[in-house]
Design a protein around this motif. Sequence first.
Motif, PDB file in Angstrom:
ATOM      1  N   SER A 166      36.112   6.130  20.780  1.00 17.13           N
ATOM      2  CA  SER A 166      35.446   4.921  21.269  1.00 17.13           C
ATOM      3  C   SER A 166      35.521   3.819  20.223  1.00 17.13           C
ATOM      4  CB  SER A 166      33.984   5.221  21.616  1.00 17.13           C
ATOM      5  OG  SER A 166      33.887   6.181  22.635  1.00 17.13           O
ATOM      6  N   ALA A 167      35.284   4.181  18.964  1.00 15.66           N
ATOM      7  CA  ALA A 167      35.391   3.190  17.886  1.00 15.66           C
ATOM      8  C   ALA A 167      36.820   2.659  17.781  1.00 15.66           C
ATOM      9  CB  ALA A 167      34.965   3.820  16.564  1.00 15.66           C
ATOM     10  N   PHE A 197      37.422   0.099  20.508  1.00 18.59           N
ATOM     11  CA  PHE A 197      36.789  -1.179  20.194  1.00 18.59           C
ATOM     12  C   PHE A 197      37.636  -1.971  19.206  1.00 18.59           C
ATOM     13  CE2 PHE A 197      34.144  -3.825  17.506  1.00 18.59           C
ATOM     14  CZ  PHE A 197      33.380  -4.535  18.440  1.00 18.59           C
ATOM     15  N   LEU A 198      38.117  -1.301  18.179  1.00 18.62           N
ATOM     16  CA  LEU A 198      38.947  -1.989  17.188  1.00 18.62           C
ATOM     17  C   LEU A 198      40.262  -2.461  17.804  1.00 18.62           C
ATOM     18  CD1 LEU A 198      38.368   0.314  14.090  1.00 18.62           C
ATOM     19  CD2 LEU A 198      37.374  -1.920  14.528  1.00 18.62           C
ATOM     20  N   SER A 239      31.586   5.352  11.908  1.00 21.57           N
ATOM     21  CA  SER A 239      32.021   4.660  13.124  1.00 21.57           C
ATOM     22  C   SER A 239      31.188   3.405  13.352  1.00 21.57           C
ATOM     23  CB  SER A 239      31.895   5.593  14.338  1.00 21.57           C
ATOM     24  OG  SER A 239      32.718   6.725  14.196  1.00 21.57           O
ATOM     25  N   LEU A 240      29.870   3.543  13.212  1.00 24.57           N
ATOM     26  CA  LEU A 240      28.996   2.387  13.382  1.00 24.57           C
ATOM     27  C   LEU A 240      29.275   1.330  12.323  1.00 24.57           C
ATOM     28  CD1 LEU A 240      26.633   1.034  14.814  1.00 24.57           C
ATOM     29  CD2 LEU A 240      25.074   2.316  13.312  1.00 24.57           C
ATOM     30  N   LEU A 270      32.432  -0.594  13.156  1.00 25.58           N
ATOM     31  CA  LEU A 270      32.227  -1.544  14.246  1.00 25.58           C
ATOM     32  C   LEU A 270      31.492  -2.787  13.751  1.00 25.58           C
ATOM     33  CD1 LEU A 270      31.178   0.822  17.188  1.00 25.58           C
ATOM     34  CD2 LEU A 270      33.441  -0.059  16.626  1.00 25.58           C
ATOM     35  N   SER A 281      33.799  -4.819  11.267  1.00 27.33           N
ATOM     36  CA  SER A 281      34.914  -5.405  12.017  1.00 27.33           C
ATOM     37  C   SER A 281      34.439  -6.607  12.832  1.00 27.33           C
ATOM     38  CB  SER A 281      35.532  -4.354  12.950  1.00 27.33           C
ATOM     39  OG  SER A 281      36.096  -3.296  12.218  1.00 27.33           O
ATOM     40  N   THR A 282      33.236  -6.496  13.390  1.00 29.01           N
ATOM     41  CA  THR A 282      32.655  -7.641  14.092  1.00 29.01           C
ATOM     42  C   THR A 282      32.474  -8.807  13.128  1.00 29.01           C
ATOM     43  OG1 THR A 282      31.493  -6.159  15.606  1.00 29.01           O
ATOM     44  CG2 THR A 282      30.692  -8.422  15.470  1.00 29.01           C
TER      45      THR A 282
END
Length: 393
Positions: free
Chosen positions: A7-8, A11-12, A223-224, A227, A230-231
């Motif tokens: 999932s991560a 998102f990336l 992972s968090l 995210l 990266s945001t």
Amino acid sequence: MSLVVYSAACFLGVAALLVLRKPRRALGDPLNASTCAAIILGGVCFICSAPVTLAAVNELTGVPNFGAPMTYSVISAFSASLLILLINWRGGPADRIRRWVCSIGIAYTLLIAGIITFFALADAPVERLTDLDTYYANTPYMREMIVLYLVGHAVCTLVMCTVCVRWSREVTGILRAGLRLIIAGLVLDIAGFEVTKMTAVAARWTGHDLDVLSTAVAPPAVSLGALVFSTGFVLPRLLPAALAQWRSFWDYRALAPLWTVLRGVPTAPKPSPPRWQLPRGRLYYREVRILDALLALQSRYDGQVRERAYEQAKRQGCAPDEAHLVAVAAMVVDAARQTPQAEDRAVTEPVDASRLPTSAFSDTGELVRLSKVLGRSPGAGATREGTVRASHG
């Protein structure tokens, strides 16, 4: 665990596609290129570290735990890409940037070579998909490989955190918000990944078992963290464009009343716009068509209609600026309602430049203001006699 990291990675991947909207232009800019490289490598890290991927790689190569040096090498490359991205983002003299990028590239290339060498020298016959770091924490050469990749990633996160903290004190606005998100993500990475992994490995060295930190705490934490930071990297690059598209969307909708009045005015043929467009493109085509229609109506504008509309709007309590817009709207509606044959009617008073709605030709904001007047008063100046029924509210 695989679901979390996949999932991560997804998102990336989406973030990379957003930055890489126009590949040729994006890759020609070192900042865009390094941003995309860092995001893509981050996604590859998550894909490689998933137990499903590790098992597939091990089976494909026929080497137990081959996925470990592969994953650690990608993590090290990701660490290098983050530092290079930060250097390009911070900016400075081109020669200095080039020297730093080369130094980082050389250092992490040597680190990756060391990871591969230690794995080749080690004896690790038992496949471990989730707890390799702790299972082989005391195995010669595997121990060195594990420490090497952890130290390389720790140096990257600590350097980035220090630079971002200092930089965030010098800037404001969206850049500061992005830097703070990066710092928050790095803190999660340090606390949730580096500290837990090192603690679990060190516990093995002392004869204790804290494997749960490495297997259950580190994966979701990293992972968090990925995210979040990266945001932080993407936000300052994409938010201004997203806000511009949002404003264009509302401007496009705000121009609907004016377009409704003018859409029947004959103008020179224009190429058909693409079927699918972002709001900015749709606004551009609508604005061009409105301007063409307004210019095509110049010979039909009646100054008397505008003057009567202006006086009536003033009597109804409009401020001068609003009364002027109401008067222009009245004249535009009057001209748009004339039939083509009406151009041949006798003109009781010549039209001069001062009577043209020049405020409607300057920019999008003026067109939107004119359209809003029409939206509030659909019949503003609609009659040939120039009657105005404006509502204010």
